[in-house]
Scaffold this motif. Sequence first.
Motif, PDB file in Angstrom:
ATOM      1  N   ALA A  95      -5.238   9.705   5.119  1.00 18.34           N
ATOM      2  CA  ALA A  95      -4.213  10.377   5.916  1.00 18.34           C
ATOM      3  C   ALA A  95      -3.397  11.340   5.059  1.00 18.34           C
ATOM      4  O   ALA A  95      -3.056  12.451   5.509  1.00 18.34           O
ATOM      5  CB  ALA A  95      -3.307   9.344   6.571  1.00 18.34           C
ATOM      6  N   CYS A  96      -3.067  10.933   3.843  1.00 16.40           N
ATOM      7  CA  CYS A  96      -2.279  11.799   2.952  1.00 16.40           C
ATOM      8  C   CYS A  96      -3.090  13.003   2.476  1.00 16.40           C
ATOM      9  O   CYS A  96      -2.551  14.110   2.334  1.00 16.40           O
ATOM     10  CB  CYS A  96      -1.778  11.006   1.752  1.00 16.40           C
ATOM     11  N   LYS A  97      -4.386  12.781   2.230  1.00 13.71           N
ATOM     12  CA  LYS A  97      -5.217  13.869   1.700  1.00 13.71           C
ATOM     13  C   LYS A  97      -5.613  14.870   2.782  1.00 13.71           C
ATOM     14  O   LYS A  97      -5.435  16.078   2.624  1.00 13.71           O
ATOM     15  CB  LYS A  97      -6.487  13.286   1.064  1.00 13.71           C
ATOM     16  N   TYR A  98      -6.176  14.343   3.891  1.00  6.71           N
ATOM     17  CA  TYR A  98      -6.742  15.236   4.897  1.00  6.71           C
ATOM     18  C   TYR A  98      -5.730  15.656   5.961  1.00  6.71           C
ATOM     19  O   TYR A  98      -5.989  16.582   6.724  1.00  6.71           O
ATOM     20  CB  TYR A  98      -7.940  14.554   5.575  1.00  6.71           C
ATOM     21  N   GLY A  99      -4.585  14.980   6.011  1.00  2.70           N
ATOM     22  CA  GLY A  99      -3.559  15.360   6.980  1.00  2.70           C
ATOM     23  C   GLY A  99      -2.322  15.945   6.344  1.00  2.70           C
ATOM     24  O   GLY A  99      -1.254  15.969   6.977  1.00  2.70           O
ATOM     25  N   GLN A 100      -2.454  16.410   5.105  1.00  9.43           N
ATOM     26  CA  GLN A 100      -1.266  16.893   4.397  1.00  9.43           C
ATOM     27  C   GLN A 100      -0.670  18.148   5.037  1.00  9.43           C
ATOM     28  O   GLN A 100       0.530  18.413   4.895  1.00  9.43           O
ATOM     29  CB  GLN A 100      -1.605  17.161   2.933  1.00  9.43           C
ATOM     30  N   VAL A 156       3.606  15.036   1.540  1.00  8.88           N
ATOM     31  CA  VAL A 156       3.570  14.265   2.786  1.00  8.88           C
ATOM     32  C   VAL A 156       4.640  13.187   2.734  1.00  8.88           C
ATOM     33  O   VAL A 156       4.793  12.485   1.732  1.00  8.88           O
ATOM     34  CB  VAL A 156       2.183  13.615   2.991  1.00  8.88           C
ATOM     35  N   ALA A 157       5.404  13.046   3.838  1.00  7.70           N
ATOM     36  CA  ALA A 157       6.395  11.987   3.949  1.00  7.70           C
ATOM     37  C   ALA A 157       5.800  10.842   4.766  1.00  7.70           C
ATOM     38  O   ALA A 157       5.239  11.061   5.847  1.00  7.70           O
ATOM     39  CB  ALA A 157       7.654  12.512   4.625  1.00  7.70           C
ATOM     40  N   ILE A 158       5.923   9.615   4.255  1.00  6.28           N
ATOM     41  CA  ILE A 158       5.399   8.444   4.951  1.00  6.28           C
ATOM     42  C   ILE A 158       6.532   7.794   5.742  1.00  6.28           C
ATOM     43  O   ILE A 158       7.537   7.367   5.167  1.00  6.28           O
ATOM     44  CB  ILE A 158       4.785   7.434   3.958  1.00  6.28           C
ATOM     45  N   GLU A 159       6.361   7.717   7.057  1.00  2.82           N
ATOM     46  CA  GLU A 159       7.364   7.108   7.937  1.00  2.82           C
ATOM     47  C   GLU A 159       6.812   5.787   8.478  1.00  2.82           C
ATOM     48  O   GLU A 159       5.622   5.696   8.794  1.00  2.82           O
ATOM     49  CB  GLU A 159       7.705   8.056   9.097  1.00  2.82           C
ATOM     50  N   VAL A 181       0.835  -1.201   0.000  1.00  2.00           N
ATOM     51  CA  VAL A 181       0.000   0.000   0.000  1.00  2.00           C
ATOM     52  C   VAL A 181       0.872   1.254   0.000  1.00  2.00           C
ATOM     53  O   VAL A 181       0.611   2.224  -0.729  1.00  2.00           O
ATOM     54  CB  VAL A 181      -0.941  -0.011   1.222  1.00  2.00           C
ATOM     55  N   ILE A 182       1.934   1.254   0.806  1.00  2.00           N
ATOM     56  CA  ILE A 182       2.828   2.418   0.868  1.00  2.00           C
ATOM     57  C   ILE A 182       3.471   2.660  -0.491  1.00  2.00           C
ATOM     58  O   ILE A 182       3.553   3.809  -0.968  1.00  2.00           O
ATOM     59  CB  ILE A 182       3.896   2.209   1.956  1.00  2.00           C
ATOM     60  N   ASP A 183       3.919   1.603  -1.137  1.00  2.00           N
ATOM     61  CA  ASP A 183       4.553   1.755  -2.461  1.00  2.00           C
ATOM     62  C   ASP A 183       3.578   2.317  -3.487  1.00  2.00           C
ATOM     63  O   ASP A 183       3.938   3.176  -4.303  1.00  2.00           O
ATOM     64  CB  ASP A 183       5.093   0.406  -2.940  1.00  2.00           C
ATOM     65  N   SER A 184       2.317   1.840  -3.444  1.00  2.00           N
ATOM     66  CA  SER A 184       1.345   2.294  -4.445  1.00  2.00           C
ATOM     67  C   SER A 184       0.897   3.734  -4.216  1.00  2.00           C
ATOM     68  O   SER A 184       0.517   4.426  -5.169  1.00  2.00           O
ATOM     69  CB  SER A 184       0.122   1.364  -4.437  1.00  2.00           C
ATOM     70  N   SER A 215       2.860   6.151  -2.756  1.00  2.00           N
ATOM     71  CA  SER A 215       4.006   7.074  -2.667  1.00  2.00           C
ATOM     72  C   SER A 215       3.863   8.266  -3.613  1.00  2.00           C
ATOM     73  O   SER A 215       4.149   9.411  -3.208  1.00  2.00           O
ATOM     74  CB  SER A 215       5.305   6.319  -2.941  1.00  2.00           C
ATOM     75  N   PRO A 216       3.417   8.060  -4.878  1.00  2.00           N
ATOM     76  CA  PRO A 216       3.234   9.237  -5.748  1.00  2.00           C
ATOM     77  C   PRO A 216       2.213  10.222  -5.192  1.00  2.00           C
ATOM     78  O   PRO A 216       2.419  11.444  -5.272  1.00  2.00           O
ATOM     79  CB  PRO A 216       2.756   8.619  -7.067  1.00  2.00           C
ATOM     80  N   LEU A 217       1.100   9.736  -4.646  1.00  2.00           N
ATOM     81  CA  LEU A 217       0.095  10.624  -4.069  1.00  2.00           C
ATOM     82  C   LEU A 217       0.674  11.375  -2.877  1.00  2.00           C
ATOM     83  O   LEU A 217       0.428  12.590  -2.716  1.00  2.00           O
ATOM     84  CB  LEU A 217      -1.128   9.811  -3.631  1.00  2.00           C
TER      85      LEU A 217
END
Length: 425
Positions: free
Chosen positions: A326-331, A295-298, A282-285, A287-289
């Motif tokens: 999380a990426c959209k609403y927590g950017q 947003v950086a994913i840790e 999921v993280i790999d797919s 990553s572009p978004l």
Amino acid sequence: MAEAKRERQGRRWGRLVAGRLNQNRWMLAAGVLAVLVVYSIAEESTFFVVVCIAALFVAAAVAPRRTARQRRAEAAAVGERSALERLSGENLAAAVADPLILFDGAGTVVHANDAALDAFAAVGPGISLQLKFRAPEMQELIAATLAGNGSPQVADYVERVPIERVYRVTGSAIGRGTGLYVLVFKDQSEARRIDRMRADFIANASHELRTPLASIAGFVETLRGPARKDAAARDHFLQIMQNQTSRMARLIDDLLSLSRLEMKPYLKPGTRVDLRAVVQGVIDSLSPLASESGVAIETDIPDGPFEVPGDRDELFQVFENLLENACKYGQSGGRVTVSMENMETGPQREVAVTIHDFGPGIPEEHIPRITERFYRVDVETSRAQKGTGLGLSIVKHILTRHNGRLSIKSKVGEGAAFTVHLPAG
């Protein structure tokens, strides 16, 4: 050989006739006595008496004999009647799962079962029903039941304290001439709640589809009229129309996903899934978004087995929805953390996966309803992020099928943490 066979048959018939005569001896004795009485009164001949008595013996010998099965059935029927006679009204009322109240002709409670005592406080013997249930529909129901027109009376009643409960109440007389009556309360709360949810779902789905359709229809009319020869306006309107059709396609896909999930039975443990591989995929797919949203994913995933029974594609959809939100609403927070751990919850071990954003957070009053269909904390923000309002509802349905759960913790200004709990055994 023939003589021996005839002798055996004779003995068998003899036993049969003796058995019939013994079984019907009281009928035979009564018949003989009746013949003798007639003889003494009418002074009939001795030959007539002998013929009548012989006929009685023949009738007794050929009379149908009760079988052992019939005797057992009769004994069982007698036992059942005795058991029913020993039953009391209190025992019967206690066997009813729904609230049940017995009352007399004055409307005074005679007995209430445990379910009634739990549902309605202070409804014991001696309480007046008219004073306890003051709603007009209940007053009319009690009056009609006491009037005794011969048919059960039915009414809908809403109990609002301590929580709202909806009941279908049936009132009727008990037997004839007993002077007792009964009220039975059938809880309809869950059925009413489901009906409201169904109606809300249809209304929301219709609204969500009607809005983009109206927008597309308006732009088509504009392109066929004033903007027919305006190349810049045409490109702008076509882009908006494409966005609206994409939104409708996403909405329909989510509706179909929900429908498929609701039609499936609960998942039985079978194939084991490696959650580490699923979450990493999921993280790999996404990553572009994440990069596009700034947003950086840790990750914080320790070594060790993280296998659970389940469906890999459905679990992938769960974490994809949560991480995408999380990426959209927590950017605005600039980062999202993904952590995983094994937890011991009583006798069962479970795997917990937490996706934590550092955005604006969710107000506390919205958290209990956030997994409802089409429920949005901020409608404008959700539509700007191309949300359908169904993502978290899909997550909840998938986790329910996997015997899992979703917990949400959030504070305004500090972000939100969504934790997926899945049984490992």
